[in-house]
Design an enzyme around this catalytic site. Sequence first.
Site, PDB file in Angstrom:
ATOM      1  N   LYS A 151     -27.755  16.921 -11.365  1.00 53.24           N
ATOM      2  CA  LYS A 151     -27.597  18.176 -10.635  1.00 53.24           C
ATOM      3  C   LYS A 151     -26.707  19.151 -11.406  1.00 53.24           C
ATOM      4  O   LYS A 151     -26.923  20.365 -11.343  1.00 53.24           O
ATOM      5  CB  LYS A 151     -27.041  17.915  -9.235  1.00 53.24           C
ATOM      6  CG  LYS A 151     -28.053  17.225  -8.336  1.00 53.24           C
ATOM      7  CD  LYS A 151     -27.435  16.808  -7.018  1.00 53.24           C
ATOM      8  CE  LYS A 151     -28.429  16.035  -6.161  1.00 53.24           C
ATOM      9  NZ  LYS A 151     -27.817  15.566  -4.904  1.00 53.24           N
ATOM     10  N   HIS A 187     -16.745   4.695  -3.030  1.00 56.83           N
ATOM     11  CA  HIS A 187     -17.663   4.002  -2.127  1.00 56.83           C
ATOM     12  C   HIS A 187     -16.892   3.294  -1.032  1.00 56.83           C
ATOM     13  O   HIS A 187     -15.729   2.938  -1.181  1.00 56.83           O
ATOM     14  CB  HIS A 187     -18.581   3.024  -2.867  1.00 56.83           C
ATOM     15  CG  HIS A 187     -17.870   1.895  -3.549  1.00 56.83           C
ATOM     16  ND1 HIS A 187     -17.353   0.818  -2.881  1.00 56.83           N
ATOM     17  CD2 HIS A 187     -17.601   1.685  -4.850  1.00 56.83           C
ATOM     18  CE1 HIS A 187     -16.803  -0.016  -3.743  1.00 56.83           C
ATOM     19  NE2 HIS A 187     -16.936   0.492  -4.949  1.00 56.83           N
TER      20      HIS A 187
END
Length: 141
Positions: A70, A121
């Site tokens: 991205k 995470h």
Amino acid sequence: MDLTLPPGGILIGIGTDLIEVDRVRGVLERQGERFLNRVFTDEERAYCGSMKYPHKHYAARFAAKEAVSKCFGTGIGVELGWRSVSIYHGPRHQPLVRLDEQGQALLRHVGATHVHVSLSHTDTMAMAVAVLVDNRPRSLG
């Protein structure tokens, strides 16, 4: 008056990604080696495979690859493949990005010199933020 840019460089691109850890776990269970070979480098597989819960680490790296793609504005595809981006650890255990030749060519094409990445995470989610910077010395005057 000093007209040089401060350390850190110029921001060229930014990308982020968030993924459910169970989504990656499910793909690992269904596709196994086929998925691992298609998406992750040997370096990433060695690291994640050594962890108690490898799926969490694979999910974070998956998010990092998406975030990097991205930054470039390409997504994963012809210009930048899954294995073009490899996440490894530096001397302070910080995540670093290694690009293959295709990724290095794209880095030069967009005028950047470095890719910085941050991973995180939990048991359920993994995320990554990536930035492209050009940190070549330059003055504003």
